[in-house]
Motif scaffolding. Structure first.
Motif, mmCIF file in Angstrom:
data_model
loop_
_atom_site.group_PDB
_atom_site.id
_atom_site.type_symbol
_atom_site.label_atom_id
_atom_site.label_comp_id
_atom_site.label_asym_id
_atom_site.label_seq_id
_atom_site.Cartn_x
_atom_site.Cartn_y
_atom_site.Cartn_z
ATOM 1 N N UNK A 17 0.843 -1.189 0.000
ATOM 2 C CA UNK A 17 0.000 0.000 0.000
ATOM 3 C C UNK A 17 0.882 1.244 0.000
ATOM 4 N N UNK A 18 1.901 1.275 0.842
ATOM 5 C CA UNK A 18 2.792 2.428 0.884
ATOM 6 C C UNK A 18 3.465 2.639 -0.456
ATOM 7 N N UNK A 19 3.998 1.593 -1.040
ATOM 8 C CA UNK A 19 4.663 1.695 -2.326
ATOM 9 C C UNK A 19 3.680 2.137 -3.393
ATOM 10 N N UNK A 20 2.465 1.588 -3.364
ATOM 11 C CA UNK A 20 1.450 1.932 -4.353
ATOM 12 C C UNK A 20 1.123 3.423 -4.292
ATOM 13 N N UNK A 21 1.042 3.968 -3.097
ATOM 14 C CA UNK A 21 0.732 5.388 -2.967
ATOM 15 C C UNK A 21 1.862 6.251 -3.509
ATOM 16 N N UNK A 22 3.092 5.814 -3.307
ATOM 17 C CA UNK A 22 4.228 6.608 -3.756
ATOM 18 C C UNK A 22 4.450 6.506 -5.253
ATOM 19 N N UNK A 23 4.216 5.355 -5.826
ATOM 20 C CA UNK A 23 4.523 5.123 -7.231
ATOM 21 C C UNK A 23 3.268 4.664 -7.960
ATOM 22 N N UNK A 24 2.606 5.583 -8.642
ATOM 23 C CA UNK A 24 1.480 5.203 -9.475
ATOM 24 C C UNK A 24 0.158 5.080 -8.762
ATOM 25 N N UNK A 25 0.032 5.587 -7.552
ATOM 26 C CA UNK A 25 -1.250 5.512 -6.859
ATOM 27 C C UNK A 25 -2.236 6.527 -7.415
ATOM 28 N N UNK A 26 -3.507 6.274 -7.187
ATOM 29 C CA UNK A 26 -4.553 7.199 -7.626
ATOM 30 C C UNK A 26 -4.595 8.395 -6.698
ATOM 31 N N UNK A 27 -4.689 9.579 -7.277
ATOM 32 C CA UNK A 27 -4.788 10.824 -6.501
ATOM 33 C C UNK A 27 -6.022 11.593 -6.983
ATOM 34 N N UNK A 28 -6.755 12.196 -6.054
ATOM 35 C CA UNK A 28 -7.950 12.954 -6.453
ATOM 36 C C UNK A 28 -7.580 14.135 -7.353
ATOM 37 N N UNK A 29 -8.445 14.431 -8.291
ATOM 38 C CA UNK A 29 -8.287 15.619 -9.124
ATOM 39 C C UNK A 29 -8.968 16.756 -8.372
ATOM 40 N N UNK A 30 -8.188 17.739 -8.001
ATOM 41 C CA UNK A 30 -8.709 18.839 -7.183
ATOM 42 C C UNK A 30 -9.672 19.731 -7.959
ATOM 43 N N UNK A 31 -9.338 20.055 -9.203
ATOM 44 C CA UNK A 31 -10.151 20.970 -10.002
ATOM 45 C C UNK A 31 -10.757 20.223 -11.189
ATOM 46 N N UNK A 32 -11.966 19.695 -11.005
ATOM 47 C CA UNK A 32 -12.605 18.930 -12.083
ATOM 48 C C UNK A 32 -13.133 19.842 -13.182
ATOM 49 N N UNK A 33 -13.104 21.149 -12.964
ATOM 50 C CA UNK A 33 -13.527 22.101 -13.996
ATOM 51 C C UNK A 33 -12.354 22.576 -14.848
ATOM 52 N N UNK A 34 -11.160 22.044 -14.590
ATOM 53 C CA UNK A 34 -9.980 22.364 -15.387
ATOM 54 C C UNK A 34 -10.253 22.001 -16.850
ATOM 55 N N UNK A 35 -9.787 22.824 -17.769
ATOM 56 C CA UNK A 35 -10.090 22.613 -19.191
ATOM 57 C C UNK A 35 -9.554 21.276 -19.706
ATOM 58 N N UNK A 36 -8.403 20.851 -19.217
ATOM 59 C CA UNK A 36 -7.843 19.576 -19.669
ATOM 60 C C UNK A 36 -8.680 18.395 -19.173
ATOM 61 N N UNK A 37 -9.116 18.456 -17.928
ATOM 62 C CA UNK A 37 -9.955 17.396 -17.365
ATOM 63 C C UNK A 37 -11.291 17.357 -18.110
ATOM 64 N N UNK A 38 -11.846 18.511 -18.382
ATOM 65 C CA UNK A 38 -13.102 18.585 -19.146
ATOM 66 C C UNK A 38 -12.907 17.996 -20.546
ATOM 67 N N UNK A 39 -11.792 18.294 -21.176
ATOM 68 C CA UNK A 39 -11.493 17.758 -22.511
ATOM 69 C C UNK A 39 -11.438 16.235 -22.497
ATOM 70 N N UNK A 40 -10.857 15.664 -21.451
ATOM 71 C CA UNK A 40 -10.790 14.206 -21.333
ATOM 72 C C UNK A 40 -12.187 13.628 -21.129
ATOM 73 N N UNK A 41 -13.016 14.304 -20.337
ATOM 74 C CA UNK A 41 -14.401 13.864 -20.153
ATOM 75 C C UNK A 41 -15.184 13.907 -21.458
#
Length: 134
Positions: free
Chosen positions: A38-62
């Protein structure tokens, strides 16, 4: 036969390091206990929340996810917004997004989309797109 002078003899500290510290350190690196993974997973390649879901790049992916789903399934969904999401850095980025889209009748529904993106090769791939039950 080579004769060892006092300068050529290994010190007790060096022997201690070679026989006790190095093997212990190696064991910690290869430890596969759940807490270590779990520790290693968080440090290398773990999922992290997207803070700004209204970001233009995130919207483009959606928008890409809905368009690609429509292309594959001959659907008629219209992208509305990204509700929430997570990002995982790999050899590129995975995006796990909860999207709101409207059907042809205008009824909104939420979907979970998994999109892989490798920006430097201009690659995007929709890996899954499933409705979320209310």
């Amino acid at each position: 036969m080579i004769r060892m002078t006092p300068l050529m003899r290994p010190s007790p500290l060096l022997l201690f390091l070679l026989f006790f510290v190095v093997p212990t350190a190696a064991r910690e690196i290869t430890d596969t206990s759940p807490s270590r993974r779990i520790r290693t997973h968080r440090l290398h390649g773990g999922w992290r929340p997207i803070e700004d879901v209204e970001d233009s790049h995130v919207r483009e992916i959606g928008e890409f996810a809905v368009e690609e789903h429509n292309r594959r399934e001959h659907g008629e969904l219209t992208f509305d917004k990204v509700v929430r999401g997570e990002r995982q850095v790999v050899a590129g980025s995975n995006y796990r997004l909860v999207l709101r889209a409207r059907d042809a009748g205008g009824s909104p529904a939420d979907y979970q989309a998994l999109v892989y993106e490798r920006a430097w090769t201009n690659t995007r791939q929709l890996n899954s797109f499933v409705p979320i039950e209310s």
